[in-house]
Write an enzyme that holds these catalytic residues in place. Structure first.
Site, PDB file in Angstrom:
ATOM      1  N   ARG A 183       0.824  -1.230   0.000  1.00  0.00           N
ATOM      2  CA  ARG A 183       0.000   0.000   0.000  1.00  0.00           C
ATOM      3  C   ARG A 183       0.846   1.262   0.000  1.00  0.00           C
ATOM      4  O   ARG A 183       0.609   2.178  -0.782  1.00  0.00           O
ATOM      5  CB  ARG A 183      -0.919   0.021   1.218  1.00  0.00           C
ATOM      6  CG  ARG A 183      -1.846  -1.177   1.254  1.00  0.00           C
ATOM      7  CD  ARG A 183      -2.903  -1.030   2.318  1.00  0.00           C
ATOM      8  NE  ARG A 183      -3.448  -2.332   2.667  1.00  0.00           N
ATOM      9  CZ  ARG A 183      -4.711  -2.582   2.969  1.00  0.00           C
ATOM     10  NH1 ARG A 183      -5.587  -1.614   2.976  1.00  0.00           N
ATOM     11  NH2 ARG A 183      -5.111  -3.793   3.287  1.00  0.00           N
ATOM     12  N   ASP A 238      -1.846 -16.257  -2.492  1.00  0.00           N
ATOM     13  CA  ASP A 238      -2.174 -15.520  -3.726  1.00  0.00           C
ATOM     14  C   ASP A 238      -1.083 -14.704  -4.421  1.00  0.00           C
ATOM     15  O   ASP A 238      -0.587 -15.058  -5.488  1.00  0.00           O
ATOM     16  CB  ASP A 238      -3.421 -14.636  -3.506  1.00  0.00           C
ATOM     17  CG  ASP A 238      -3.366 -13.749  -2.251  1.00  0.00           C
ATOM     18  OD1 ASP A 238      -2.299 -13.672  -1.644  1.00  0.00           O
ATOM     19  OD2 ASP A 238      -4.408 -13.137  -1.904  1.00  0.00           O
ATOM     20  N   GLU A 293     -10.926  -8.128  -6.283  1.00  0.00           N
ATOM     21  CA  GLU A 293     -10.338  -9.196  -7.118  1.00  0.00           C
ATOM     22  C   GLU A 293     -11.170  -9.595  -8.330  1.00  0.00           C
ATOM     23  O   GLU A 293     -10.622  -9.884  -9.407  1.00  0.00           O
ATOM     24  CB  GLU A 293     -10.036 -10.440  -6.266  1.00  0.00           C
ATOM     25  CG  GLU A 293      -8.905 -10.246  -5.249  1.00  0.00           C
ATOM     26  CD  GLU A 293      -9.297  -9.444  -4.017  1.00  0.00           C
ATOM     27  OE1 GLU A 293     -10.524  -9.279  -3.784  1.00  0.00           O
ATOM     28  OE2 GLU A 293      -8.417  -8.960  -3.300  1.00  0.00           O
TER      29      GLU A 293
HETATM   30  C1  DMJ Z   1      -5.496  -5.973  -1.172  1.00  0.00           C
HETATM   31  O1  DMJ Z   1      -4.958  -5.300  -0.093  1.00  0.00           O
HETATM   32  C2  DMJ Z   1      -4.411  -6.605  -1.972  1.00  0.00           C
HETATM   33  O2  DMJ Z   1      -4.923  -6.903  -3.208  1.00  0.00           O
HETATM   34  C3  DMJ Z   1      -3.851  -7.836  -1.346  1.00  0.00           C
HETATM   35  O3  DMJ Z   1      -2.885  -8.460  -2.128  1.00  0.00           O
HETATM   36  C4  DMJ Z   1      -4.921  -8.818  -0.986  1.00  0.00           C
HETATM   37  N1  DMJ Z   1      -6.228  -8.283  -1.123  1.00  0.00           N
HETATM   38  C5  DMJ Z   1      -6.508  -6.965  -0.683  1.00  0.00           C
HETATM   39  C6  DMJ Z   1      -7.894  -6.551  -1.124  1.00  0.00           C
HETATM   40  O4  DMJ Z   1      -8.817  -7.536  -1.109  1.00  0.00           O
END
Ligand code: DMJ
Length: 614
Positions: A256, A385, A517
């Site tokens: 972030r 993920d 997503e």
């Molecule tokens: C986000 O902060 C990022 O995409 C992270 O990798 C996982 N998912 C959240 C949002 O759902």
């Protein structure tokens, strides 16, 4: 200057102690036969009528007919005050004098207290100013190793179709509302509570107000042409100090804050944003001092203490966290000319490359000191993920020169297809949760990003059509999870067996917290196939957001996507501005805005430029 003020505080505290002592002594004076002077503190009388009856303990008020005084508390002994009695009068005057002295002293104490508070405030203000000036100096220092970056033209990619223009404009209006609410009620806080109109933070951000929403939103504001808002956000960021006294998450700060600042730097060309990214990254570095190079999940930026999440298998670090650093750290090394950041992530990568992998799969947990895997749990959703995403995107970001990353990605995806992918009885392709050889037919909302990943990775794979098809199938399954919900937004997790296809079963699977997503996958599928259904699906999601998550002051998550009416969770997640709205906006823009041949989106949708090798 700070020392002088400190001395003033010490002298002040000393004086305060003396005054409080005197004041206490007055209260401790013994009660005389007939009078308790403590009563004087309750009523102040500057002038006395000739026949004044003092309502103090030990005196019973006389009914004079001239003035009625509220009665003093009843005591055993009652004395009628006679103003003509010189003795009584003298005694009274002595008490009155003591009373007034005590009041003066009390006032002095109050003033002294105020002064101390004021001095403390000034010292804190000066300290904050000194820190800010120091930070500003650091931020202005150091140019980019990449030379001058010219500001990105956000007017690229304007659509021409009036319907698309209108849709894009409504997404922009959503961003305006989200930003306005945050600015009005939570400025500087990490997130907004739009219903209670208050500030929100999560434990991933630590104890300080670090403006996660501002940093996460900067690049979205920029590409939407909200320049005034971008400027006010970028100015706030100049004073941002990661000075939490509690732990912050290395992963979250990376995706972030570091990702957000790097993007804002590459879009605006403002080097101070790059320097801020570097200063924040430096605070995370102690977390990487482990035998394997795999960092701990959490660091206290004030003490430098590091640790892992208490719930993570046997003190393990988590794959999706330490595996989601490569893009930002390698880019930071490029932009600052300092190799230290790249070295950190290369070490992690090498460790993983050489590690023994059960069935070619990467378990979600690993001990950062011993390098031993924890529980044998594999997921392309939560805990796993973005590790896979970053293998692929490291290759793309390096202008396809990082072939080690590409190979690791290809091998990992092959193993995933074999062991983690399944087909539901109704024919829906899913990515489940693999636990020690058993595949659970359950898919998380987080896992839905993988449709986009497969499509993006199709180019350069052994079988392009196959991976494009796989991307489409995941997009379809995830769309089903939205479409089968009453509120037309997808649940946090859904099952794919026994008549419950693409639907959640338990209460803790039914919420939707403004996650991106599914829309992210629509975006990639649209860009890479041009099938209009992806824009259609994206628009359905935008309308559902408007209908169910929009409030007067911003957007909120909802507790149950199957309820007849939305019940709000009252949190506007920072990733809603960073990702959900950005991917929607890009879905209704032409490909030239952040073209996929030129930019790579980090896991929080912050675009980083592909630096061409030739
Ligand atoms: C986000 O902060 C990022 O995409 C992270 O990798 C996982 N998912 C959240 C949002 O759902």
């Amino acid at each position: 200057m700070g020392l002088v003020k400190l001395k003033q505080i010490v002298v002040g505290v000393g004086l305060l102690t003396v005054v409080v002592f005197c004041y206490t002594m007055v209260f401790m004076l013994p009660k005389t036969e007939s009078v308790d002077i403590r009563g004087f503190f309750e009523h102040r009388h500057d002038t006395l009528p000739a026949n004044y009856v003092k309502p103090i303990n030990g005196f019973k008020p006389a009914e004079t007919g001239i003035e009625k005084i509220p009665p003093a508390p009843q005591l055993d002994q009652h004395v009628v005050f006679n103003p003509k009695d010189a003795g009584q009068r003298r005694q009274f005057e002595t008490y009155q004098e003591k009373h007034e002295n005590a009041i003066d002293e009390a006032n002095q104490v109050m003033n002294m207290k105020k002064k101390i508070e004021e001095d403390k405030r000034k010292v804190a203000e000066e300290q904050a100013k000194e820190e800010k000036d120091k930070l500003m100096e650091q931020l202005k220092k150091g140019s980019s190793a990449l030379g001058t970056i010219s500001a990105y033209d956000n007017t690229r990619g304007n659509p021409t179709d009036p319907d698309i223009i209108e849709k894009r404009e409504s997404i922009r209006n959503m961003m305006k509302l989200a930003w306005k609410g945050y600015k009005e009620f939570a400025w500087g806080a990490n997130e907004l509570r739009p219903i209670s109109k208050s500030r929100h933070s999560a434990n991933i951000f630590g104890s300080a107000d670090t403006g996660a929403t501002i940093v996460d939103a900067l690049d979205t504001l920029y590409i939407m042409g909200m320049h005034k808002e971008f400027k006010e956000g970028a100015e706030w960021v100049m004073g941002l100090n990661m000075n939490s006294r509690t732990d912050i998450s290395v992963f979250e700060v990376n995706i972030r804050f570091i990702g957000g600042l790097l993007s804002a730097y590459f879009l605006s060309g403002d080097t101070t944003l790059l320097n801020q990214a570097k200063i924040i990254t430096d605070k995370l570095l102690p977390a990487f001092n482990t035998a394997t190079g795999i960092p701990y999940a959490l660091i206290n930026p004030t003490t430098g203490n590091v640790k892992n999440w208490g719930w993570a298998s046997g003190g393990s670090s988590i794959l999706s966290e330490f595996g989601t650093l490569h893009l930002e750290f390698s880019m930071l090394s490029k932009a600052t000319g300092n190799p230290v950041y790249l070295e950190k992530v290369v070490k992690i990568r090498e460790f993983l490359r050489k590690a023994d992998k059960p069935n070619g799969l990467y378990p979600n947990y690993i001990n950062p000191q011993t390098g031993a895997w924890g529980q044998r749990h594999v997921s392309v959703g939560a805990l796993g993920d973005s590790f896979y995403e970053y293998l692929l995107k490291s290759w793309v970001l390096s202008d396809k020169t990082d072939v080690v990353a590409r190979q690791m990605y290809d091998e990992a995806v092959e193993a995933i297809e074999k062991h983690v992918m399944g087909k539901s009885p109704g024919g829906l392709t899913y990515l489940g949760e693999w636990r020690s050889g058993r595949l659970e037919p359950k898919m998380g909302h987080l896992t839905c990003f993988a449709g986009g990943m497969f499509a993006l990775g199709a180019e350069g794979s052994k079988d392009k059509d196959h991976y494009m098809k796989l991307g489409g199938e995941i997009a379809h399954t995830c769309h089903e999870s939205y479409d089968r919900a009453t509120l037309k937004l997808g649940p946090e997790a859904f099952h794919l067996s026994g008549g419950n296809e693409a639907t959640a079963l338990r209460a803790n699977e039914k919420y939707y917290i403004l996650r991106p997503e599914v829309i992210e996958t629509y975006f990639y599928m649209w860009r890479l196939t041009k099938d209009p259904k992806y824009r259609q699906w994206g628009w359905e999601a935008a309308q559902a957001l408007e209908k169910n998550c929009r409030t007067e002051n911003g957007y909120t998550g909802i507790k149950d996507v199957y309820a007849a009416k939305p019940q709000y969770d009252d949190v506007q997640q920072s990733f809603f501005l960073a990702e959900t709205l950005k991917y929607l906006y890009l879905l209704f823009s032409d490909d030239d805005l952040l073209n996929l041949n030129e930019w790579v989106f980090n896991s929080e949708a912050h675009p980083l430029p592909i630096i061409k090798q030739s």
